[in-house]
Design a protein around this motif. Structure first.
Motif, PDB file in Angstrom:
ATOM      1  N   ARG A 205      10.735  10.579   4.246  1.00 22.41           N
ATOM      2  CA  ARG A 205      10.223  11.466   3.468  1.00 22.41           C
ATOM      3  C   ARG A 205       8.957  10.612   2.728  1.00 22.41           C
ATOM      4  NH1 ARG A 205      12.888  14.234   5.720  1.00 22.41           N
ATOM      5  NH2 ARG A 205      14.770  15.936   4.980  1.00 22.41           N
ATOM      6  N   PRO A 206       7.988  11.509   2.340  1.00 20.82           N
ATOM      7  CA  PRO A 206       6.844  10.720   1.565  1.00 20.82           C
ATOM      8  C   PRO A 206       6.929  10.918   0.157  1.00 20.82           C
ATOM      9  CG  PRO A 206       6.048  12.779   2.523  1.00 20.82           C
ATOM     10  CD  PRO A 206       7.419  12.513   2.865  1.00 20.82           C
ATOM     11  N   PHE A 207       7.562  10.116  -0.751  1.00 17.25           N
ATOM     12  CA  PHE A 207       7.799  10.274  -2.113  1.00 17.25           C
ATOM     13  C   PHE A 207       6.462  10.075  -3.119  1.00 17.25           C
ATOM     14  CE2 PHE A 207      11.723   9.204  -0.256  1.00 17.25           C
ATOM     15  CZ  PHE A 207      12.578  10.470  -0.446  1.00 17.25           C
TER      16      PHE A 207
ATOM     17  N   MET B 166      -1.028  16.611   0.024  1.00 14.48           N
ATOM     18  CA  MET B 166      -0.786  15.439  -1.085  1.00 14.48           C
ATOM     19  C   MET B 166       0.311  14.888  -0.872  1.00 14.48           C
ATOM     20  SD  MET B 166       0.418  16.012  -5.070  1.00 14.48           S
ATOM     21  CE  MET B 166       1.869  15.574  -4.281  1.00 14.48           C
ATOM     22  N   ALA B 167       0.426  13.688  -0.695  1.00 14.47           N
ATOM     23  CA  ALA B 167       1.447  12.650  -0.415  1.00 14.47           C
ATOM     24  C   ALA B 167       1.159  11.274  -0.369  1.00 14.47           C
ATOM     25  CB  ALA B 167       2.140  12.936   1.287  1.00 14.47           C
ATOM     26  N   ASN B 168       2.037  10.508  -1.107  1.00 16.91           N
ATOM     27  CA  ASN B 168       1.626   9.054  -1.225  1.00 16.91           C
ATOM     28  C   ASN B 168       2.279   8.299   0.123  1.00 16.91           C
ATOM     29  OD1 ASN B 168       1.549   6.368  -1.933  1.00 16.91           O
ATOM     30  ND2 ASN B 168       2.455   6.667  -3.768  1.00 16.91           N
ATOM     31  N   SER B 169       1.436   8.154   1.225  1.00 14.85           N
ATOM     32  CA  SER B 169       1.514   7.662   2.329  1.00 14.85           C
ATOM     33  C   SER B 169       2.002   6.425   2.184  1.00 14.85           C
ATOM     34  CB  SER B 169       0.281   7.773   3.079  1.00 14.85           C
ATOM     35  OG  SER B 169      -0.848   7.066   2.818  1.00 14.85           O
ATOM     36  N   HIS B 170       1.724   5.708   1.112  1.00 16.52           N
ATOM     37  CA  HIS B 170       2.251   4.306   1.054  1.00 16.52           C
ATOM     38  C   HIS B 170       3.776   4.173   0.622  1.00 16.52           C
ATOM     39  CE1 HIS B 170      -1.820   2.701   1.353  1.00 16.52           C
ATOM     40  NE2 HIS B 170      -2.125   3.483   0.130  1.00 16.52           N
TER      41      HIS B 170
ATOM     42  N   PRO C 197      -3.113   7.136  -5.486  1.00 21.83           N
ATOM     43  CA  PRO C 197      -1.628   7.065  -6.031  1.00 21.83           C
ATOM     44  C   PRO C 197      -1.298   5.523  -6.435  1.00 21.83           C
ATOM     45  CG  PRO C 197      -1.538   7.315  -3.697  1.00 21.83           C
ATOM     46  CD  PRO C 197      -3.002   7.653  -4.086  1.00 21.83           C
ATOM     47  N   THR C 198      -0.769   5.573  -7.730  1.00 22.33           N
ATOM     48  CA  THR C 198      -0.723   4.138  -8.255  1.00 22.33           C
ATOM     49  C   THR C 198       1.015   3.897  -8.533  1.00 22.33           C
ATOM     50  OG1 THR C 198      -0.889   5.025 -10.411  1.00 22.33           O
ATOM     51  CG2 THR C 198      -2.825   4.072  -9.292  1.00 22.33           C
ATOM     52  N   VAL C 199       1.732   4.720  -8.311  1.00 24.24           N
ATOM     53  CA  VAL C 199       3.086   4.627  -8.782  1.00 24.24           C
ATOM     54  C   VAL C 199       4.043   4.445  -7.516  1.00 24.24           C
ATOM     55  CG1 VAL C 199       5.104   5.273 -10.268  1.00 24.24           C
ATOM     56  CG2 VAL C 199       2.737   5.775 -10.797  1.00 24.24           C
ATOM     57  N   ASP C 200       4.623   3.135  -7.371  1.00 23.93           N
ATOM     58  CA  ASP C 200       5.676   3.264  -6.197  1.00 23.93           C
ATOM     59  C   ASP C 200       6.918   3.895  -6.471  1.00 23.93           C
ATOM     60  OD1 ASP C 200       7.020   1.233  -7.720  1.00 23.93           O
ATOM     61  OD2 ASP C 200       5.886  -0.423  -6.553  1.00 23.93           O
TER      62      ASP C 200
END
Length: 239
Positions: A136-138, A163-167, A219-222
């Motif tokens: 899942r991309p969270f 829109m997804a945080n790929s990291h 995106p900046t928040v892990d």
């Protein structure tokens, strides 16, 4: 969620009739933007040879399966938004949202991040119900909100944006490990995974966000920081 099985008519009506009513209302207003919240569920059954999901690529969907009422409704909503742009020039824009979490989520909706947050707040073991290999991309809510405004203000009308945080694309088991070992090590949490299959081949699919990144989204928040904030918000409510 369980709503897909219990209220398929309501879900279809909200995404199709509800969206239609809003678009009809928009014809009477001088809108600067209309943002439709869609989902990666519209991609359907992703073939094995696909490793990157781009906005123009959608695949087959077993629409007669009850839980696919959500995906089919979102597909119809997207089509309506595009049609109203083409015919009436309503400045519609579409965002396909990944797994987004943060303060205020419903802890009883059955999604894995909700279950994990509830377990952490209760000091219970994080339970993985399946094999643990689902990916899942969270995306944390603050990063998502920035994306929504960017699309509304600078996105192109009639277009779709992933829109997804790929990291932060991880398996359910990897997420549980991060929460136990990095986010909340002091709580000495355990992981319960009776069906865990670490040896299974994992197919990693990246949601392509190039279109959104070209608007300036970063995106900046892990997940470690994001889940810390989320758990803290619920614990502060109980004080």
């Amino acid at each position: 969620t369980s709503d897909f099985n219990e209220m398929p008519v309501d879900i279809l009506n909200a995404n199709i009739i509800g969206t239609h009513n809003l678009l009809e209302f928009s014809k009477t207003k001088n809108l600067k933007g209309f943002l439709f919240f869609s989902s990666g569920a519209v991609y359907g059954e992703i073939p094995d040879n696909i490793s990157r999901l781009r906005e123009k690529e959608v695949f087959s969907l077993a629409y007669l399966q009850k839980r696919n009422c959500y995906a089919e409704g979102k597909r119809a909503g997207e089509a309506l938004c595009r049609a109203y742009w083409e015919q009436y020039r309503i400045p519609t824009k579409i965002v396909r949202i990944s797994h987004t979490y943060g303060p205020g989520i419903n802890l009883d909706d059955g999604r894995v991040f909700s279950d994990f947050v509830k377990s952490i707040c209760k000091g219970e073991a994080l339970t993985i119900k399946g094999s643990g290999n689902d990916i899942r991309p969270f995306c944390y809510i603050t990063d998502a909100i920035v994306a929504f405004f960017l699309i509304m203000i600078t996105g192109q009308s009639g277009e779709v944006y992933n829109m997804a945080n790929s990291h932060e694309t991880v398996t359910i088991y990897e997420l549980a490990l991060k929460l136990v070992n990095q986010a909340f090590p002091e709580r000495r949490l355990k992981i319960e995974a009776p069906n865990l299959c670490k040896e299974a081949h994992i197919k990693k699919i990246i949601v392509d966000t190039d279109k959104l990144q070209k608007l300036g989204w970063v995106p900046t928040v892990d997940v470690v920081e994001g889940f810390r904030r989320t758990v803290q918000s619920f614990e502060e409510e109980t004080l």
